[in-house]
Design a protein around this motif. Structure first.
Motif, PDB file in Angstrom:
ATOM      1  N   ALA A 176      45.421  49.080  42.969  1.00 31.49           N
ATOM      2  CA  ALA A 176      44.482  48.279  42.185  1.00 31.49           C
ATOM      3  C   ALA A 176      44.811  46.814  42.418  1.00 31.49           C
ATOM      4  CB  ALA A 176      44.598  48.608  40.701  1.00 31.49           C
ATOM      5  N   THR A 177      43.770  45.990  42.398  1.00 35.77           N
ATOM      6  CA  THR A 177      43.932  44.548  42.572  1.00 35.77           C
ATOM      7  C   THR A 177      43.741  43.866  41.223  1.00 35.77           C
ATOM      8  OG1 THR A 177      43.061  44.674  44.822  1.00 35.77           O
ATOM      9  CG2 THR A 177      43.103  42.503  43.806  1.00 35.77           C
ATOM     10  N   MET A 178      44.639  42.926  40.939  1.00 29.97           N
ATOM     11  CA  MET A 178      44.556  42.169  39.705  1.00 29.97           C
ATOM     12  C   MET A 178      45.163  40.790  39.946  1.00 29.97           C
ATOM     13  SD  MET A 178      46.035  43.491  36.076  1.00 29.97           S
ATOM     14  CE  MET A 178      46.091  42.419  34.656  1.00 29.97           C
ATOM     15  N   THR A 179      44.687  39.793  39.230  1.00 33.34           N
ATOM     16  CA  THR A 179      45.258  38.450  39.363  1.00 33.34           C
ATOM     17  C   THR A 179      46.634  38.415  38.721  1.00 33.34           C
ATOM     18  OG1 THR A 179      43.068  37.456  39.336  1.00 33.34           O
ATOM     19  CG2 THR A 179      44.912  36.004  38.825  1.00 33.34           C
ATOM     20  N   GLU A 180      47.593  37.857  39.467  1.00 33.92           N
ATOM     21  CA  GLU A 180      48.957  37.723  38.951  1.00 33.92           C
ATOM     22  C   GLU A 180      49.373  36.264  38.967  1.00 33.92           C
ATOM     23  OE1 GLU A 180      52.040  40.164  40.616  1.00 33.92           O
ATOM     24  OE2 GLU A 180      50.844  41.998  40.457  1.00 33.92           O
ATOM     25  N   GLY A 181      50.314  35.955  38.087  1.00 38.11           N
ATOM     26  CA  GLY A 181      50.969  34.669  38.076  1.00 38.11           C
ATOM     27  C   GLY A 181      52.460  34.906  37.980  1.00 38.11           C
ATOM     28  N   CYS A 182      53.227  33.824  37.858  1.00 40.56           N
ATOM     29  CA  CYS A 182      54.677  33.955  37.822  1.00 40.56           C
ATOM     30  C   CYS A 182      55.259  32.736  37.127  1.00 40.56           C
ATOM     31  CB  CYS A 182      55.221  34.057  39.244  1.00 40.56           C
ATOM     32  SG  CYS A 182      57.014  34.170  39.343  1.00 40.56           S
ATOM     33  N   LEU A 183      56.220  32.962  36.232  1.00 40.58           N
ATOM     34  CA  LEU A 183      56.824  31.850  35.500  1.00 40.58           C
ATOM     35  C   LEU A 183      57.600  30.900  36.417  1.00 40.58           C
ATOM     36  CD1 LEU A 183      58.054  33.669  32.258  1.00 40.58           C
ATOM     37  CD2 LEU A 183      55.921  32.419  32.640  1.00 40.58           C
TER      38      LEU A 183
END
Length: 195
Positions: free
Chosen positions: A87-94
Motif C-alpha cells: 500500500a502507498t501512503m504519504t510518510e514523514g519523519c521527525l
C-alpha cells in the motif's frame, strides 16, 4: 544526558544500529525520554538513532496521543519477516522536518522483538502499526524513507534536503553539532559500553 532529535544528514541516522544485550535503568530512561520527545514533536514513532543512540530500539504510539498511553510500545532488536501486500501512503519523519512523500510498504508484516521487561514479542501486524514498525526498523538499518523514493519523488524534495544539509554544516561550523569524527567516536564508545 538529555536526548534530542537529530536531523538529516546527521551521521547517526546512517549508522546500522547495534543489537542490545541488556536492559537496565539507563535504557528504560532513554525509552521514556524518547516517548516524551515523540509526543513533543507530534510523531507516532521514534528510533534510537534519531536521538543519536546507536542501538536497535524504537518507541511507537500509533495514535500519537499522550492521553492514550496504552498504545505505547517499545521494541528492542526487532526482526521483520513475511511481509505481504503493498500500500502507498504519504510518510514523514521527525529527522526530516517538513519533508513528506509517498511510500510503498507491506500491508502486513511479522515482527519479532523484545520489550523492556524482556518479554518476547512475536506478532503479525497490519495497517498503520505495520507501516510505523517498518519505517522505524529501516531507521535502525540506517535507511531513511527518502532512500526509497523514486527519482522523480526525490527530486521534488531535493531543495528541502539541501537546506537541511546546509543547516547541519553551519551548525557544525559554529560548534552546535560535533564534528563527524567526534560523532563516530561517541557512537563507538556507546556501543562498547553496552556490550
Amino acid at each position: 544526558m538529555s536526548l534530542q532529535i537529530v536531523h538529516y544528514p546527521h551521521p547517526t541516522l546512517r549508522h546500522v544500529s547495534k543489537p542490545l544485550t541488556k536492559v537496565d535503568a539507563q535504557l528504560r530512561g532513554w525509552a521514556a525520554e524518547m516517548i516524551e520527545l515523540m509526543y513533543e514533536h507530534e510523531g507516532i514513532g521514534l528510533a534510537a538513532n534519531q536521538v543519536d543512540l546507536p542501538y536497535r530500539m524504537f518507541v511507537i504510539n500509533v495514535t500519537g496521543d499522550p492521553e492514550q498511553p496504552e498504545h505505547e510500545r517499545v521494541f528492542l532488536n526487532p526482526v521483520l519477516s513475511k511481509g505481504k501486500g503493498q500500500a502507498t501512503m504519504t510518510e514523514g519523519c521527525l529527522s526530516l522536518p517538513d519533508i513528506r512523500g509517498p511510500m510503498i510498504r507491506n500491508t502486513t508484516v511479522r515482527v519479532q522483538a523484545y520489550d523492556l521487561a524482556g518479554n518476547e514479542i512475536d506478532e503479525t501486524v497490519d495497517g498503520m502499526l505495520a507501516r510505523v514498525i517498518q519505517h522505524e526498523t529501516d531507521h535502525l538499518d540506517g535507511i531513511l524513507f527518502i532512500d526509497k523514493m523514486s527519482p522523480t519523488e526525490k527530486a521534488e524534495v531535493d531543495d528541502d534536503l539541501y537546506e537541511l544539509e546546509m543547516d547541519f554544516q553551519s551548525r557544525q561550523e559554529t560548534g552546535d553539532v560535533p564534528s563527524g569524527d567526534a560523532i563516530a567516536a561517541r557512537i563507538a564508545e556507546l556501543e562498547a559500553h553496552r556490550c
